[in-house]
Design a protein around this motif. Sequence first.
Motif, PDB file in Angstrom:
ATOM      1  N   LYS A   1     -22.739 -48.593 -39.677  1.00 12.07           N
ATOM      2  CA  LYS A   1     -23.065 -49.344 -40.886  1.00 12.07           C
ATOM      3  C   LYS A   1     -21.846 -49.631 -41.746  1.00 12.07           C
ATOM      4  CE  LYS A   1     -27.861 -47.999 -40.824  1.00 12.07           C
ATOM      5  NZ  LYS A   1     -28.956 -47.280 -41.465  1.00 12.07           N
TER       6      LYS A   1
ATOM      7  N   SER B   1     -26.453 -54.173 -39.186  1.00 15.89           N
ATOM      8  CA  SER B   1     -27.718 -53.445 -39.223  1.00 15.89           C
ATOM      9  C   SER B   1     -27.750 -52.584 -37.975  1.00 15.89           C
ATOM     10  CB  SER B   1     -28.890 -54.415 -39.212  1.00 15.89           C
ATOM     11  OG  SER B   1     -28.928 -55.140 -40.408  1.00 15.89           O
TER      12      SER B   1
ATOM     13  N   GLU C   1     -20.658 -53.227 -41.669  1.00 14.00           N
ATOM     14  CA  GLU C   1     -21.573 -54.191 -42.266  1.00 14.00           C
ATOM     15  C   GLU C   1     -22.490 -54.827 -41.239  1.00 14.00           C
ATOM     16  OE1 GLU C   1     -19.413 -56.865 -44.792  1.00 14.00           O
ATOM     17  OE2 GLU C   1     -18.651 -55.227 -46.010  1.00 14.00           O
TER      18      GLU C   1
END
Length: 97
Positions: free
Chosen positions: A34, A39, A37
């Motif tokens: 994460k 998911s 950046e």
Amino acid sequence: MYTETAVFDLLLPGDSHSLKQKRSYIRPILAMLKKFEVSAAEVGLHDLHGRALLGVAVVAADAAQARAVIDTCENQVAGRPEIELLSVKRRVYGDDD
């Protein structure tokens, strides 16, 4: 706009005999992913304590940028000494899809 997804099939260490032990390996990997950046989540093999499927997705302005982010994630996961990366399934979605 491009979206790239990857599913990482992981083999966890032999001492992963419970859900608690499995999560102790998976949580730090998800937290690390994460930071790029993306998911990221555990998306399969929930019933197996020694295996895990992690899904990663990124949205970018161009395909090369999305590919670079997923490449970095794959390299980071593959470089973790406590797990073995068995396979990676990737897919790119573009404006034409």
